[in-house]
Design a protein around this motif. Structure first.
Motif, PDB file in Angstrom:
ATOM      1  N   LYS A  54       0.809  -1.230   0.000  1.00 60.55           N
ATOM      2  CA  LYS A  54       0.000   0.000   0.000  1.00 60.55           C
ATOM      3  C   LYS A  54       0.837   1.273   0.000  1.00 60.55           C
ATOM      4  O   LYS A  54       0.349   2.326  -0.381  1.00 60.55           O
ATOM      5  CB  LYS A  54      -0.917   0.018   1.233  1.00 60.55           C
ATOM      6  N   LEU A  55       2.083   1.195   0.441  1.00 59.09           N
ATOM      7  CA  LEU A  55       2.888   2.409   0.606  1.00 59.09           C
ATOM      8  C   LEU A  55       3.596   2.768  -0.700  1.00 59.09           C
ATOM      9  O   LEU A  55       4.563   2.108  -1.081  1.00 59.09           O
ATOM     10  CB  LEU A  55       3.924   2.203   1.710  1.00 59.09           C
ATOM     11  N   PRO A  56       3.131   3.796  -1.404  1.00 60.53           N
ATOM     12  CA  PRO A  56       3.796   4.192  -2.652  1.00 60.53           C
ATOM     13  C   PRO A  56       5.193   4.735  -2.384  1.00 60.53           C
ATOM     14  O   PRO A  56       5.413   5.466  -1.430  1.00 60.53           O
ATOM     15  CB  PRO A  56       2.875   5.295  -3.210  1.00 60.53           C
ATOM     16  N   ARG A  57       6.115   4.376  -3.247  1.00 60.82           N
ATOM     17  CA  ARG A  57       7.491   4.816  -3.055  1.00 60.82           C
ATOM     18  C   ARG A  57       7.624   6.326  -3.208  1.00 60.82           C
ATOM     19  O   ARG A  57       8.496   6.942  -2.599  1.00 60.82           O
ATOM     20  CB  ARG A  57       8.407   4.107  -4.056  1.00 60.82           C
ATOM     21  N   ASP A  58       6.776   6.928  -4.037  1.00 57.34           N
ATOM     22  CA  ASP A  58       6.901   8.368  -4.235  1.00 57.34           C
ATOM     23  C   ASP A  58       6.575   9.139  -2.958  1.00 57.34           C
ATOM     24  O   ASP A  58       7.072  10.240  -2.735  1.00 57.34           O
ATOM     25  CB  ASP A  58       6.009   8.848  -5.386  1.00 57.34           C
ATOM     26  N   GLN A  59       5.740   8.556  -2.062  1.00 54.01           N
ATOM     27  CA  GLN A  59       5.478   9.204  -0.775  1.00 54.01           C
ATOM     28  C   GLN A  59       6.744   9.269   0.060  1.00 54.01           C
ATOM     29  O   GLN A  59       7.041  10.276   0.703  1.00 54.01           O
ATOM     30  CB  GLN A  59       4.382   8.450  -0.008  1.00 54.01           C
ATOM     31  N   VAL A  60       7.489   8.170   0.057  1.00 51.96           N
ATOM     32  CA  VAL A  60       8.738   8.145   0.806  1.00 51.96           C
ATOM     33  C   VAL A  60       9.713   9.174   0.251  1.00 51.96           C
ATOM     34  O   VAL A  60      10.361   9.907   0.994  1.00 51.96           O
ATOM     35  CB  VAL A  60       9.361   6.735   0.764  1.00 51.96           C
ATOM     36  N   GLN A 181       7.021  -4.083  -0.896  1.00 51.29           N
ATOM     37  CA  GLN A 181       7.608  -2.957  -1.626  1.00 51.29           C
ATOM     38  C   GLN A 181       8.125  -3.381  -3.005  1.00 51.29           C
ATOM     39  O   GLN A 181       8.030  -2.620  -3.969  1.00 51.29           O
ATOM     40  CB  GLN A 181       8.745  -2.348  -0.805  1.00 51.29           C
ATOM     41  N   MET A 182       8.661  -4.577  -3.093  1.00 54.92           N
ATOM     42  CA  MET A 182       9.132  -5.077  -4.387  1.00 54.92           C
ATOM     43  C   MET A 182       7.976  -5.249  -5.370  1.00 54.92           C
ATOM     44  O   MET A 182       8.094  -4.975  -6.563  1.00 54.92           O
ATOM     45  CB  MET A 182       9.862  -6.409  -4.201  1.00 54.92           C
ATOM     46  N   LEU A 183       6.838  -5.702  -4.845  1.00 54.43           N
ATOM     47  CA  LEU A 183       5.666  -5.947  -5.694  1.00 54.43           C
ATOM     48  C   LEU A 183       4.788  -4.718  -5.860  1.00 54.43           C
ATOM     49  O   LEU A 183       3.856  -4.732  -6.668  1.00 54.43           O
ATOM     50  CB  LEU A 183       4.836  -7.091  -5.090  1.00 54.43           C
ATOM     51  N   GLN A 184       5.084  -3.658  -5.083  1.00 56.56           N
ATOM     52  CA  GLN A 184       4.228  -2.468  -5.078  1.00 56.56           C
ATOM     53  C   GLN A 184       4.046  -1.825  -6.453  1.00 56.56           C
ATOM     54  O   GLN A 184       2.920  -1.469  -6.825  1.00 56.56           O
ATOM     55  CB  GLN A 184       4.766  -1.453  -4.063  1.00 56.56           C
ATOM     56  N   PRO A 185       5.107  -1.661  -7.264  1.00 56.45           N
ATOM     57  CA  PRO A 185       4.895  -1.043  -8.578  1.00 56.45           C
ATOM     58  C   PRO A 185       3.923  -1.807  -9.461  1.00 56.45           C
ATOM     59  O   PRO A 185       3.241  -1.218 -10.300  1.00 56.45           O
ATOM     60  CB  PRO A 185       6.305  -1.031  -9.190  1.00 56.45           C
ATOM     61  N   ARG A 186       3.840  -3.117  -9.252  1.00 56.04           N
ATOM     62  CA  ARG A 186       2.973  -3.931 -10.105  1.00 56.04           C
ATOM     63  C   ARG A 186       1.572  -4.103  -9.539  1.00 56.04           C
ATOM     64  O   ARG A 186       0.590  -4.088 -10.276  1.00 56.04           O
ATOM     65  CB  ARG A 186       3.620  -5.306 -10.319  1.00 56.04           C
ATOM     66  N   PHE A 187       1.476  -4.277  -8.230  1.00 57.20           N
ATOM     67  CA  PHE A 187       0.177  -4.590  -7.629  1.00 57.20           C
ATOM     68  C   PHE A 187      -0.334  -3.506  -6.674  1.00 57.20           C
ATOM     69  O   PHE A 187      -1.463  -3.587  -6.201  1.00 57.20           O
ATOM     70  CB  PHE A 187       0.255  -5.919  -6.853  1.00 57.20           C
ATOM     71  N   GLU A 189      -1.230  -0.413  -7.094  1.00 57.47           N
ATOM     72  CA  GLU A 189      -2.381   0.361  -7.570  1.00 57.47           C
ATOM     73  C   GLU A 189      -3.674  -0.416  -7.402  1.00 57.47           C
ATOM     74  O   GLU A 189      -4.721   0.151  -7.089  1.00 57.47           O
ATOM     75  CB  GLU A 189      -2.182   0.747  -9.032  1.00 57.47           C
ATOM     76  N   ILE A 190      -3.603  -1.719  -7.604  1.00 58.48           N
ATOM     77  CA  ILE A 190      -4.795  -2.563  -7.429  1.00 58.48           C
ATOM     78  C   ILE A 190      -5.275  -2.486  -5.983  1.00 58.48           C
ATOM     79  O   ILE A 190      -6.474  -2.364  -5.705  1.00 58.48           O
ATOM     80  CB  ILE A 190      -4.484  -4.023  -7.810  1.00 58.48           C
ATOM     81  N   VAL A 191      -4.326  -2.537  -5.048  1.00 58.30           N
ATOM     82  CA  VAL A 191      -4.668  -2.480  -3.629  1.00 58.30           C
ATOM     83  C   VAL A 191      -5.233  -1.117  -3.260  1.00 58.30           C
ATOM     84  O   VAL A 191      -6.250  -1.008  -2.570  1.00 58.30           O
ATOM     85  CB  VAL A 191      -3.430  -2.809  -2.767  1.00 58.30           C
ATOM     86  N   SER A 192      -4.589  -0.039  -3.754  1.00 56.70           N
ATOM     87  CA  SER A 192      -5.024   1.311  -3.389  1.00 56.70           C
ATOM     88  C   SER A 192      -6.378   1.655  -3.994  1.00 56.70           C
ATOM     89  O   SER A 192      -7.152   2.419  -3.412  1.00 56.70           O
ATOM     90  CB  SER A 192      -3.978   2.334  -3.825  1.00 56.70           C
TER      91      SER A 192
END
Length: 322
Positions: A54-60, A181-187, A189-192
């Motif tokens: 759920k934590l987008p890297r751009d927020q960090v 975090q590794m899977l965040q770019p791919r999945f 957006e689906i979660v958010s």
């Protein structure tokens, strides 16, 4: 008043009440405690995997750029709040059972809660964007800092922060978060875009961790180990700590020359404590029976912060900026 009542009957609060009552009435049998702990650990693994997704890297990255606000808030949360908890631990050792007093140090070592800090910042008319990024960053830091900071101050007698404990933290907290975090770019957006997917998966692992820990405490005779006046003293300690957290965060942000919106974000980000981090981490750091007692100040703090934060946010929203 309506906001306060609404937050009191928040689904997370209701779920925690059910978990506590169930632990009192129908605790996990001692013979099945290992199975209960395994289920709790599996639920925590899923929770931190979802947190990573759920934590987008751009927020960090955005948060890293504003070191003045986020750096000061991190120092407040993991510095001033930590030593506030240490002070209550030292003072409480003469007034309440040692494990309850230790719970105040554990409470001070935890990061901010994400949802409450951002919701109340928005209600009060504060800088919501800062609140969202700050809560995310503090929880990431909490994965790495809360346990070692607590162990450093508490000493080896409270928690042996080595070997098996380190392996559990790496396996149950760090690994799933890193995978997320590794899977965040791919999945991610689906979660958010589908918050219903994680609405209950966020809450249930916390309730399971609380239920398993409190079950062990009930089996060990928590009611005979904590007297009536000691419950009252613990509540008084929580109120003192919450007053210190709110007043200190507001004064510190003022001394740093922050504008009103940032001060409000700093206030709620610096005073709200994360049960989502605290309950799972306690089941890893401590034996189940000890975890249930050490968690008591955090559980009480969680309820009290919801009761007091709503009218505080309403008051700030109604008060015109100078």
């Amino acid at each position: 008043m309506i906001s306060t009542v609404t937050r009191l009957f928040d689904p997370m609060v209701r779920l925690l009440v059910v978990a506590l009552l169930l632990a009192i009435v129908l605790p996990v049998p001692q013979s099945q405690q290992a199975i209960g702990q395994f289920i709790a650990n599996a639920a925590v693994f899923a929770l931190f995997l979802l947190n990573g997704l759920k934590l987008p890297r751009d927020q960090v990255l955005r948060g890293v750029k504003d070191l003045r606000f986020h750096g000061a808030l991190a120092i407040w949360v993991f510095g001033a709040m930590l030593f506030g908890g240490w002070g209550l631990w030292q003072a409480g050792g003469y007034l309440v059972p040692p494990l309850v007093a230790l719970g105040f140090l554990y409470l001070g070592a935890l990061p901010s809660t994400v949802q409450s800090a951002t919701v109340y910042t928005s209600m009060a008319g504060g800088n919501t964007a800062h609140a969202v990024v700050a809560a995310a960053l503090l929880n990431v830091l909490g994965v790495f800092l809360s346990a070692p900071l607590f162990a450093l101050l508490a000493g080896s007698q409270a928690v042996a922060f080595q070997g098996e404990v380190l392996a559990k933290i790496a396996l149950i907290l760090l690994l799933p978060f890193a995978l997320g975090q590794m899977l965040q770019p791919r999945f991610g957006e689906i979660v958010s875009r589908n918050p219903s997917l994680t609405k209950w998966t966020d809450r249930i692992p916390i309730a399971i961790a609380v239920y398993v820990a409190m079950s062990a405490a009930v089996n060990e005779g928590i009611w005979s180990r904590i007297a009536g006046h000691e419950w009252a003293l613990m509540l008084a300690g929580v109120v003192v700590f919450l007053a210190y957290a709110n007043a200190g965060a507001w004064l510190a942000s003022g001394l740093l020359g922050m504008n009103r919106g940032d001060r409000i974000a700093f206030l709620f980000g610096g005073s709200q404590k994360s049960l989502a981090m605290g309950a799972p981490l306690a089941t890893i750091l401590f034996e189940p029976a000890r975890a249930g007692i050490i968690l008591l100040p955090l559980l009480v703090y969680h309820f009290v912060q919801l009761v007091l934060a709503a009218p505080l946010a309403s008051s700030l929203a109604a008060r015109p900026a100078r």
